[in-house]
Design an enzyme around this catalytic site. Structure first.
Site, PDB file in Angstrom:
ATOM      1  CG  HIS A  58      -0.495   0.117  -4.631  1.00 30.92           C
ATOM      2  ND1 HIS A  58      -0.582  -0.009  -6.000  1.00 30.92           N
ATOM      3  CD2 HIS A  58      -0.457  -1.134  -4.156  1.00 30.92           C
ATOM      4  CE1 HIS A  58      -0.609  -1.287  -6.333  1.00 30.92           C
ATOM      5  NE2 HIS A  58      -0.525  -2.001  -5.219  1.00 30.92           N
ATOM      6  CB  THR A  91      -0.944   0.001   1.214  1.00 31.59           C
ATOM      7  OG1 THR A  91      -1.787  -1.147   1.155  1.00 31.59           O
ATOM      8  CG2 THR A  91      -1.798   1.256   1.245  1.00 31.59           C
TER       9      THR A  91
END
Length: 336
Positions: A42, A39
């Protein structure tokens, strides 16, 4: 204090940052370890949202060094793990015990300052105390393990089931162990990197296949006598989700655990789904699983020592997001 602040797409800045004064119900943690999650990658690349600016890092552990006057259940000096997901308890989803869909959800390291720093201010409600002798590097795995437990619940594994794990990163390697603890008779790992396949076999997989095998689907269907009962996808790619559909048997269950980019789509043969009555689930966050994750870690039921983990000083954090040898390193942790 030193902190890694996200200031926009491809902008992670290491700088001096003030420590704000504690409010009621808060504690100050000296961060010991903070895991680097997909994450985080990302967010930095613009594929996932986050507040700007914000100190990233949501997989962290540390030691309590200060607390508000009204915090009585935790003591200065306690070792703790942190659940980053903060739910309001008042919205319609929280009232239905679907807290992971909270309309007022906040997350340390995403919408609130997190653990890529020397210190972190955390609500005491998010703190889980640990034994004094427990390794805080292992404690920083509590958050990803708690998310894995949500995926395992969605998979609804029955004793004797055959389960395929697609992807042998840190998540996949923890999933293998949780699947074994759930009573699966056979665990299959699909992973391209040879070193990860070997680790997966050591941690409990019965057999490992490469996704590059031209006869992959046939080989697994033959090995399982018609397909797996469950497939847990831990990559977040179109190809691996579609592979999952091809691997499960009639009445089988697929859990799409991997985080895909916002525009990732898949193709499904609706008639095949109709005939096979396949159940497809996703897994989002970690509702009511953090306590169980901590207990599994403390009890030693999950082996993390065999998962290659690189520990990088906070002052060198920018290097993590540039060049990482994923054939050698599976997990990175930032340490102070």
């Amino acid at each position: 204090m030193l902190a890694a602040v996200y200031n926009g797409v491809n902008q992670l800045d290491l700088l001096e940052h003030s420590i704000r004064q504690l409010k009621g119900g808060e504690v100050l943690i000296k961060v010991s370890y903070c895991g680097v999650c997909g994450t985080d990658h990302h967010i930095i690349s613009g594929k996932a949202p986050a507040k700007i600016p914000v100190i990233l890092g949501h997989e962290f552990s540390g030691v309590i060094v200060d607390k508000a006057d009204n915090v009585n259940e935790i003591q200065i000096g306690d070792k703790v793990a942190v659940d980053p997901n903060i739910f309001c308890g008042k919205c319609k989803y929280c009232r239905k015990a679907m807290v992971h869909f909270c309309e007022n959800h906040h997350a340390l390291g995403v919408t609130l300052d997190g653990g890529f720093a020397e210190y972190a201010v955390v609500p005491s409600s998010q703190i889980y105390s640990l034994p004094n002798e427990f390794d805080l590097s292992l404690a920083a795995f509590a958050e990803p393990l708690s998310c894995c437990l949500r995926g395992i619940k969605q998979a609804d594994i029955k004793p004797g089931d055959t389960v395929a794990i697609i992807g042998g990163g840190a998540i996949g390697l923890m999933m293998i162990q949780l699947v074994k603890l759930s009573g699966a008779a056979k665990v299959i790992l699909v992973e391209p990197i040879e070193s990860r396949k070997k680790i997966g076999l050591k941690l409990g997989a019965d057999i490992a296949f490469s996704p590059d095998d031209k006869n992959l689907v046939k080989s697994i269907l033959d090995y399982t006598d018609g397909g797996t009962d469950v497939a847990i996808e831990c990559v977040g790619k179109k190809e691996t989700v579609e592979l999952s559909v091809n691997l499960v048997s009639k009445g089988g269950c697929i859990v799409i655990f991997g985080l895909a980019s916002k525009n990732e789509t898949i193709e499904l043969n609706l008639h095949e789904l109709f005939q096979k009555e396949i159940k497809i689930h996703n897994s989002f966050l970690n509702p009511f699983t953090f306590d169980a994750a901590v207990k599994l870690l403390v009890s030693g039921k999950i082996n993390l020592n065999d998962i290659p983990t690189s520990k990088v000083q906070l002052k060198n954090i920018i290097d993590i997001f540039k060049n990482v040898d994923h054939t050698r390193i599976i997990k990175c942790q930032v340490t102070n």
